[in-house]
Write a protein that holds these residues in place. Structure first.
Motif, PDB file in Angstrom:
ATOM      1  N   ASP A   1       0.864  -1.188   0.000  1.00 36.91           N
ATOM      2  CA  ASP A   1       0.000   0.000   0.000  1.00 36.91           C
ATOM      3  C   ASP A   1       0.895   1.232   0.000  1.00 36.91           C
ATOM      4  OD1 ASP A   1      -2.914   1.230   0.796  1.00 36.91           O
ATOM      5  OD2 ASP A   1      -1.284   2.321   1.788  1.00 36.91           O
ATOM      6  N   VAL A   2       0.640   2.123  -0.946  1.00 30.80           N
ATOM      7  CA  VAL A   2       1.453   3.333  -1.057  1.00 30.80           C
ATOM      8  C   VAL A   2       0.637   4.543  -0.591  1.00 30.80           C
ATOM      9  CG1 VAL A   2       2.757   4.839  -2.604  1.00 30.80           C
ATOM     10  CG2 VAL A   2       2.759   2.367  -2.982  1.00 30.80           C
ATOM     11  N   GLY A   3       1.104   5.210   0.454  1.00 31.78           N
ATOM     12  CA  GLY A   3       0.540   6.503   0.826  1.00 31.78           C
ATOM     13  C   GLY A   3      -0.439   6.543   1.975  1.00 31.78           C
ATOM     14  N   ALA A   4      -0.590   5.464   2.736  1.00 32.54           N
ATOM     15  CA  ALA A   4      -1.580   5.468   3.816  1.00 32.54           C
ATOM     16  C   ALA A   4      -1.341   6.589   4.818  1.00 32.54           C
ATOM     17  CB  ALA A   4      -1.593   4.117   4.521  1.00 32.54           C
ATOM     18  N   ASP A   5      -0.078   6.904   5.085  1.00 31.47           N
ATOM     19  CA  ASP A   5       0.220   7.958   6.060  1.00 31.47           C
ATOM     20  C   ASP A   5      -0.384   9.289   5.641  1.00 31.47           C
ATOM     21  OD1 ASP A   5       2.178   7.950   3.909  1.00 31.47           O
ATOM     22  OD2 ASP A   5       3.283   9.472   5.047  1.00 31.47           O
ATOM     23  N   PHE A   6      -0.481   9.527   4.313  1.00 29.93           N
ATOM     24  CA  PHE A   6      -1.026  10.792   3.822  1.00 29.93           C
ATOM     25  C   PHE A   6      -2.518  10.703   3.514  1.00 29.93           C
ATOM     26  CE2 PHE A   6      -2.208  13.605   0.309  1.00 29.93           C
ATOM     27  CZ  PHE A   6      -1.927  14.832   0.874  1.00 29.93           C
ATOM     28  N   TYR A   7      -2.957   9.647   2.798  1.00 30.06           N
ATOM     29  CA  TYR A   7      -4.367   9.645   2.407  1.00 30.06           C
ATOM     30  C   TYR A   7      -5.312   9.457   3.594  1.00 30.06           C
ATOM     31  CZ  TYR A   7      -4.451   4.408   2.150  1.00 30.06           C
ATOM     32  OH  TYR A   7      -4.399   3.051   2.414  1.00 30.06           O
ATOM     33  N   CYS A   8      -4.825   8.879   4.684  1.00 27.14           N
ATOM     34  CA  CYS A   8      -5.667   8.789   5.881  1.00 27.14           C
ATOM     35  C   CYS A   8      -5.990  10.181   6.420  1.00 27.14           C
ATOM     36  CB  CYS A   8      -4.988   7.956   6.960  1.00 27.14           C
ATOM     37  SG  CYS A   8      -4.982   6.182   6.628  1.00 27.14           S
ATOM     38  N   GLU A   9      -5.044  11.105   6.251  1.00 29.08           N
ATOM     39  CA  GLU A   9      -5.266  12.492   6.669  1.00 29.08           C
ATOM     40  C   GLU A   9      -6.118  13.238   5.648  1.00 29.08           C
ATOM     41  OE1 GLU A   9      -4.294  13.943   9.485  1.00 29.08           O
ATOM     42  OE2 GLU A   9      -3.209  12.210  10.272  1.00 29.08           O
ATOM     43  N   ALA A  10      -5.775  13.101   4.374  1.00 29.30           N
ATOM     44  CA  ALA A  10      -6.408  13.902   3.328  1.00 29.30           C
ATOM     45  C   ALA A  10      -7.821  13.447   2.978  1.00 29.30           C
ATOM     46  CB  ALA A  10      -5.533  13.883   2.067  1.00 29.30           C
TER      47      ALA A  10
END
Length: 322
Positions: free
Chosen positions: A287-296
């Motif tokens: 999974d790429v980007g969970a740290d960001f898309y969870c916020e956005a």
């Protein structure tokens, strides 16, 4: 998941009436006694709902007939935010002899998805639209799956890791690993598209897409195969990817588990990464980007990361833009 639940409950497909809440083209639906098909791909705007009015009217009549049928014993729903599933839960409250089960539909059930995650116009319009269609409506106040509703007796899931549901309701029907029918290429990548772009603004999504492409390029794959989401378009990521081929199939990744032609499968906020890792432990799921898309996209709710990591999916962080 529905097939597993029916098998456990000893219900034959020919005794089942299915009302689709999405346009699904799958031969297994032909096995059921009756299938009312969703007419087109779902639309996210208010005016876009107009072509579906006749479908909802037909579904309302079918539900009324089913609820009045003496033989009815089980009802399976996927959430309580849809006009029909919401109505169905309210209708079954009058049938104490009927068990209502919630069938887990994906990552949605492992996140804190509440009314704030949906466009406000939906909650304003749905009460009036329900009355117009002859449906009952109760605006959801908690998790949109309905797992915490008193009328839901059971929550059928492929895993309990991070599942948003009362523990005493959870019924795990674990999927057994399958053997590969092809030799997966260690230098190939399967990209599973999702509809994540619908839940964040364009700039935020482009940050995720660009980071995904950078990760793909760093891995230096020799072959890239794209698997489209069955219900929504791929967003901007499709055109940004390096040269690739399309896996031309409408089947779900779960049904294709034995045929995955690559060792690595990657996506962003995708249920298939979890289910594939369970069905094919030999695969490398990313999974790429969970740290960001969870916020956005999800108001800072990082629940999905617990599911991904708990299932053995590798999570690639991308940070914030700039």
């Amino acid at each position: 998941m529905l097939v597993c639940a029916l098998e456990k409950d000893g219900i034959e497909p020919e005794d089942v009436v299915v009302i689709s809440a999405r346009k699904i083209n799958d031969p297994w639906l032909d096995k059921f006694g009756y299938h009312l098909a969703y007419p087109a791909k779902p639309r996210q705007t208010l005016l876009g709902q107009w072509p579906f009015i006749s479908f909802y009217r037909s579904a309302a009549r079918l539900i009324r007939e089913a609820i009045n049928a003496r033989e009815l014993s089980h009802v399976y729903i996927v959430n309580i935010e849809n006009l029909l599933t919401n109505h169905l839960l309210l209708m079954t409250a009058e049938r104490q002899d009927v068990e209502v089960a919630l069938v887990v539909e994906g990552i949605f059930n492992f996140q804190e998805i509440t009314p704030r995650n949906r466009a406000r116009w939906r909650w304003v319009v749905k009460p009036s639209l329900a009355r117009l269609l002859g449906l009952r409506w109760h605006t959801p106040v908690g998790h949109l799956s309905g797992a915490f509703e008193p009328g839901i007796c059971r929550v059928v899931s492929f895993t309990e890791i991070g599942l948003k549901a009362p523990a005493d309701k959870v019924d795990v029907l674990a999927w057994q690993p399958v053997r590969p029918s092809v030799v997966p290429d260690p230098r190939a990548l399967v990209v599973v598209h999702t509809g994540l772009w619908q839940w964040m603004d364009q700039d935020a999504y482009l940050h995720v897409a660009r980071a995904f492409v950078r990760w793909v390029e760093r891995e230096n794959f020799t072959r890239i195969i794209v698997k489209h989401h069955p219900h929504v378009g791929p967003g901007a990521l499709e055109e940004m990817l390096p040269p690739h081929e399309t896996w031309d199939t409408r089947a779900s990744m779960e049904n294709l588990a034995s045929e995955v032609p690559a060792v690595t499968v990657a996506g962003t906020c995708c249920t298939a990464l979890v289910t594939l890792k369970m069905l094919r432990p030999d695969l490398r799921c990313i999974d790429v980007g969970a740290d960001f898309y969870c916020e956005a996209a999800y108001h800072g709710d990082h629940s999905v990361e617990h599911l991904l990591m708990g299932a053995g999916v590798e999570v690639v962080s991308i940070g914030r833009p700039g």
